[in-house]
Design a protein around this motif. Structure first.
Motif, PDB file in Angstrom:
ATOM      1  N   ASN A  43       0.806  -1.218   0.000  1.00  0.00           N
ATOM      2  CA  ASN A  43       0.000   0.000   0.000  1.00  0.00           C
ATOM      3  C   ASN A  43       0.840   1.270   0.000  1.00  0.00           C
ATOM      4  O   ASN A  43       0.489   2.243  -0.663  1.00  0.00           O
ATOM      5  N   GLY A  44       1.945   1.273   0.751  1.00  0.00           N
ATOM      6  CA  GLY A  44       2.782   2.473   0.828  1.00  0.00           C
ATOM      7  C   GLY A  44       3.233   2.946  -0.547  1.00  0.00           C
ATOM      8  O   GLY A  44       2.957   4.088  -0.946  1.00  0.00           O
ATOM      9  N   PRO A  45       3.913   2.104  -1.311  1.00  0.00           N
ATOM     10  CA  PRO A  45       4.356   2.521  -2.643  1.00  0.00           C
ATOM     11  C   PRO A  45       3.189   2.912  -3.559  1.00  0.00           C
ATOM     12  O   PRO A  45       3.285   3.874  -4.312  1.00  0.00           O
ATOM     13  N   TRP A  46       2.088   2.167  -3.485  1.00  0.00           N
ATOM     14  CA  TRP A  46       0.944   2.472  -4.353  1.00  0.00           C
ATOM     15  C   TRP A  46       0.383   3.858  -4.031  1.00  0.00           C
ATOM     16  O   TRP A  46       0.168   4.683  -4.916  1.00  0.00           O
ATOM     17  N   LEU A  47       0.190   4.128  -2.738  1.00  0.00           N
ATOM     18  CA  LEU A  47      -0.344   5.430  -2.341  1.00  0.00           C
ATOM     19  C   LEU A  47       0.628   6.545  -2.696  1.00  0.00           C
ATOM     20  O   LEU A  47       0.228   7.634  -3.109  1.00  0.00           O
ATOM     21  N   SER A  48       1.915   6.274  -2.530  1.00  0.00           N
ATOM     22  CA  SER A  48       2.929   7.277  -2.835  1.00  0.00           C
ATOM     23  C   SER A  48       2.851   7.721  -4.297  1.00  0.00           C
ATOM     24  O   SER A  48       2.915   8.910  -4.611  1.00  0.00           O
ATOM     25  N   GLU A  49       2.674   6.737  -5.187  1.00  0.00           N
ATOM     26  CA  GLU A  49       2.561   7.074  -6.618  1.00  0.00           C
ATOM     27  C   GLU A  49       1.310   7.901  -6.885  1.00  0.00           C
ATOM     28  O   GLU A  49       1.338   8.867  -7.651  1.00  0.00           O
TER      29      GLU A  49
END
Lengths: 452, 452
Positions: A43-49
């Protein structure tokens, strides 16, 4: 590799641009199973993008366990660091250790209240779910899930995708970050994102952000360093790359070049795209972000296909049928590990295997043609190779893969390749499937080896 | 879901134990490419597992970009949260944005000094490296890498694995966390870990920690809530769960229950395991952490198998052949989307399809038996279902899957199931493969439906 300005104000390079400072955001992932490495956080990387696309500067991604004190400390540290927005994932389940909503409510100065409409909505969802497990006590389930209808007063509710609702919670008093509370399962979190983004509280929190445009091109069949060298040439030719944030990465053997820029800088991007087109006409296969899977799903409409796989053992058929509607063009396939199966299911002449060996361009061609005939398909693909770790020889080492595509016609088109793929068993199998897909695209676009 | 004591002192429950409170640690991952989701972080989870096994309680994993202010803020927040140890990864490269050593030096109250021996060591490494790239200017390279020999005074140096040395940096004055500084590339970080652990400063920081034991069991065919209810029963029956840290999670339809405990508390774990065995004899399939893939790779030795797949379209064959050596038992398979293919490759009587429909237990059985006969295999598996999103009807909705396993013998064993799987196309396909693997295991262990 990443280069170029960061128009979001991260470095100095973009400082002359209109948007002086992007709003900052923190991402807070909760869950002991993520913290202990049992599940890896997606979730972290996805939300960051997603935040980056909105012109929001993600300053940190933090993972904490299911401990209210740690969750609280992280929220406060993010407030200290001047975040305009905090997005949390996880901790919305029905059990006692799922505490995110309550801790966030406190952090935003809001009391917890039972939302009757939400409780009814969750009740409906649970009724459907528990129908699958007839032995469960539905009352007990409903009881433990009432907790999920307890929300911070004044929060905006995001409709559940699973059973857990999401929340957008602005501060009740004074300044401070607005908190978007999302469930932990990536499928639910991603499905809820647009609804979160559409809320007034979300827009208010990131007011002043300028959304980026993002363009992606994909290349296959060259090393990443070739793109680095194209970017050097671009600068020598006087192209203005400063307003572009260019990121290249290698994904399953393909090169992805993602570029972000402010809408006003589209001209700079167009000049770069033009240069990539000129320098890499053979290997540039996607200019609009489409994957090879997307492209094939389009190109294959109206055709029929069958596959014969040895070392990939169903991996190609499985990937070709990921998109909905694939049964319209994929008639079927055969997994032909043994020589008997190659002969019996794909009609390969045993003498051919005897003469050239099972891993050979000749057998790949025979598999492609044979499986097409077998299924009465217009196109056939044959793959045979040595995925390892055993089975390699000096002459035919692990990683050697022979692939062939055959297409009915007068004369038939064929494309056959013998290649040596790097990496372990999983890499060789995965990469073989990608190579086959690119060969299939070329044949569908009219390419063929000189003589069949 | 996670419950229980955390012998590490996370909650109150473990307070009566000998080791009152485990030392707390924070993991700080740096790098803009990790923060923006371009690269996914593998170091955080890896370090968390290592620390946990040492009896250190990882309270947070935090990712920040290459900005000194954010790095500094994270270090200070971790000090505030009472961490005894901080492990950083990344930011040790030769470029100007690699700032970790300097920021950590400041944080620990230590000046930066040039270590002459380290400079010489890095020089040697670079000489070897630059030999591979004849066009580089070795002096320029050496200059920019002198930076890597600048270290906080009094830090313990960890020998470089790549070109970057690691560091263990205790506080110069008074209390506060010791910081272990490791490089970002996972290969280098992992290779340096044992050296870091062996330093006196590391041992001093985590003094009092007791290493855990860890056990994993897996179940298939019940919802996660059933495990929650078993844990409630355990408490009602007077089992002492306090010393156990139990984490359950759902992976591809299977439930994983991971338990950590101090060696002295093995008895408490054994009692729990015994209860799980008694309450879930049918669904508990792994007591030692083995996956269904591992188990089948073992059980299938000495047997032969062929598969006929419709909706999973090669997914089962592909997954069965992930382990090396799978070609010993998997003879091959067929992807049989069309009715013609079902008849032609797996010998299904077209009248049977006419009568019951392609998605039916009867056709699944015929596929299983037919494909085994076709390949001369001892075992056959047939899968037919509606993966969606299209193709569903009121009577046969999306998610309906029929599966069958057939095993040669007198009489032959068969296991056939009709099931309705939740989720989208990808979920239905993935879950179908998992169900088939569990059915295969049952048949190999001797199970069979009443009458073939």
């Amino acid at each position: 590799m990443s280069r170029g300005a960061d128009p979001g104000g991260r470095g100095g390079a973009g400082a002359t641009r209109a948007s002086a400072a992007a709003p900052r955001a923190g991402i807070l992932v909760t869950g002991t199973e993520v913290l202990t490495g049992i599940i890896s956080d997606r979730n972290g990387p996805w939300l960051s993008e997603r935040l980056h696309d909105l012109g929001v500067d993600t300053a940190t991604i933090q993972i904490v366990g299911d401990r209210p004190a740690d969750l609280r400390a992280a929220l406060h540290a993010m407030r200290e660091a001047g975040m305009a927005l905090i997005v949390t994932s996880g901790g919305l389940g029905p059990t006692a250790d799922d505490l995110t909503a309550e801790v966030v409510g406190q952090f935003c100065g809001r009391q917890m209240v039972l939302d009757a409409a939400l409780e009814a909505r969750i009740g409906e969802i649970l009724e459907r779910l528990t129908a699958r497990w007839p032995n469960l006590d539905p009352d007990a389930v409903r009881e433990s899930n009432r907790k999920q209808a307890l929300i911070p007063e004044g929060a905006t509710i995001l409709d559940p995708v699973g059973t857990a609702p999401g929340l957008v919670v602005p501060q009740a008093h004074g300044d401070g970050p607005t908190v978007v509370v999302l469930p932990g399962p990536p499928r639910e979190l991603q499905a809820m994102w647009e609804a979160a983004r559409a809320t007034e509280a979300f827009s208010a929190a990131i007011a002043g952000a300028t959304s980026y445009e993002r363009e992606i091109v994909r290349l296959f069949g060259i090393p990443e360093s070739e793109i680095a060298s194209t970017l050097r040439v671009a600068e020598q030719e006087g192209l203005d790359l400063d307003p572009l944030e260019i990121t290249t990465c290698l994904r399953r053997g393909e090169i992805e070049v993602a570029t972000r820029f402010f809408p006003a800088d589209r001209q700079a991007y167009d000049a770069l795209l033009d240069l990539i087109r000129r320098r890499h006409p053979e290997t540039l296969f996607s200019q609009d972000g489409s994957t090879i899977d997307d492209l094939l799903a389009g190109l294959l409409r109206g055709h029929t296909l069958a596959v014969a796989e040895s070392c990939t053992a169903g991996g190609l058929a499985s990937r070709l049928t990921d998109p909905p509607g694939a049964s319209e063009y994929l008639l079927g396939g055969a997994v032909v590990y043994s020589n008997d199966a190659k002969a019996d299911l794909a009609g390969v002449d045993p003498a051919l295997i005897e003469r050239h060996g099972a891993v050979s361009t000749e057998v790949a061609q025979a598999l492609a043609h044979g499986i097409a005939e077998r299924f009465g398909a217009e196109l056939g693909i044959g793959i045979t190779g040595i995925a390892g770790p055993g089975g390699g020889t000096a002459e035919k080492p692990v990683g050697l893969v022979c692939l062939s595509v055959w297409m009915r016609g007068e004369p038939p088109r064929t494309l056959t390749r013998r290649t040596r793929l790097p990496g372990g068993r999983a890499d060789v199998r995965d990469r073989s499937v990608t190579v086959a897909m690119h060969m299939l695209r070329r044949v569908l676009l009219g390419e063929s080896d000189a003589a069949a």
